[in-house]
Write an enzyme that holds these catalytic residues in place. Sequence first.
Site, PDB file in Angstrom:
ATOM      1  NE  ARG A 118       0.482  -3.865  30.705  1.00  0.00           N
ATOM      2  CZ  ARG A 118       1.084  -4.496  29.702  1.00  0.00           C
ATOM      3  NH1 ARG A 118       0.590  -4.388  28.477  1.00  0.00           N
ATOM      4  NH2 ARG A 118       2.167  -5.228  29.917  1.00  0.00           N
TER       5      ARG A 118
ATOM      6  CE  LYS B  34       3.051  -1.536  32.376  1.00  0.00           C
ATOM      7  NZ  LYS B  34       3.722  -2.074  33.569  1.00  0.00           N
TER       8      LYS B  34
ATOM      9  CG  HIS C 138      -3.728  -5.519  38.227  1.00  0.00           C
ATOM     10  ND1 HIS C 138      -3.002  -5.689  37.063  1.00  0.00           N
ATOM     11  CD2 HIS C 138      -3.148  -6.302  39.158  1.00  0.00           C
ATOM     12  CE1 HIS C 138      -2.014  -6.535  37.297  1.00  0.00           C
ATOM     13  NE2 HIS C 138      -2.081  -6.917  38.550  1.00  0.00           N
TER      14      HIS C 138
ATOM     15  NE  ARG D 115      -2.157  -6.941  32.817  1.00  0.00           N
ATOM     16  CZ  ARG D 115      -1.596  -7.233  31.641  1.00  0.00           C
ATOM     17  NH1 ARG D 115      -2.358  -7.453  30.580  1.00  0.00           N
ATOM     18  NH2 ARG D 115      -0.286  -7.296  31.517  1.00  0.00           N
TER      19      ARG D 115
ATOM     20  CG  HIS E   8       3.839  -9.678  31.169  1.00  0.00           C
ATOM     21  ND1 HIS E   8       3.403 -10.614  32.075  1.00  0.00           N
ATOM     22  CD2 HIS E   8       3.218  -8.514  31.514  1.00  0.00           C
ATOM     23  CE1 HIS E   8       2.562 -10.053  32.930  1.00  0.00           C
ATOM     24  NE2 HIS E   8       2.439  -8.784  32.600  1.00  0.00           N
TER      25      HIS E   8
ATOM     26  CE1 TYR F 274       0.899  -7.625  38.389  1.00  0.00           C
ATOM     27  CE2 TYR F 274       3.066  -7.873  37.391  1.00  0.00           C
ATOM     28  CZ  TYR F 274       2.135  -7.112  38.073  1.00  0.00           C
ATOM     29  OH  TYR F 274       2.464  -5.837  38.456  1.00  0.00           O
TER      30      TYR F 274
END
Length: 302
Positions: free
Chosen positions: A151, A175, A244, A247, A270, A279
């Site tokens: 990211r 995250k 992005h 990625r 994730h 994605y």
Amino acid sequence: MSLPATLTKPLSLFFDYMIRERGLSTYTEKNYRRQLEPIAEFLAGQDIFQWHQVDAGWVRQIASQAKRDGLKPGSIALRLSALRSFFDYLVHRGDLSANPAKGVAAPKQGRALPKNLDVDEINQLMSVDEDDPLAIRDRAMMELMYGAGLRLSELIGLDVRDIALRKGDLRVIGKGDKERIVPFAGQAKEWLMNWLRVRGQLLKGPENALFLSKLGNRISARAVQKRMAEWGQKQSVNSHINPHKLRHSFATHMLESSGDLRAVQELLGHADLSTTQVYTHLDFQHLAKVYDAAHPRARRKK
């Protein structure tokens, strides 16, 4: 509109719980507040002053009101998700016996996949042969984003100590402040080494950041976005280049080559497999071949 304490006090306790017990950020808490306070206002306007009065029918009315207020399907889904979390909290406290929002589905929404670059476009973008420190830095950033599926926030958050060149892995904070170890090799490793050799030319003082701005500070997200867009134009790549997209291209190409969705999920960091499925996409022909080869009732008799 003045709301009764019977509606607002449980919300306040929930917001405190999310920060104190769940360890969520104040930013996340504000998002919950933004979703749940309009629900309390709607209920009060309908003479509903206790959360235990809300059943599945009222939850559907909350969703309908959100639609009338102009919210898009994704925003309505977010509102219902926040409401489910709040009711889960009330069940946990013993204030409710069941979650009335559990069985209420959000409106269907189209989930557009981000565009990815094909391998030729990646090669075209990465053909940076300039030898000044900024160009070397930029190629190292692009190679690392594509080579490790990072990211943007993870890329700019890297410190020099997070890189293990000999082992070929790096430590990233994703995250939710979740740490993971990501492998990298090939061109990403080569250009990272090139960058480390010239990094000192931009260094103005003590700085732990791996990637530096021309002022010698940690590079900003906006600067990375701008430089990548400029390189896309300079290298005559048809697609608009952004972090992005690199990625997503990593994820797509890894999945197409390996077919291992779980491994790609781990590499991307994730928490939920369904996020990876959004994605990273396989074409239908590949899925059909996997089905024909794997499903016991789909195999042809020899």
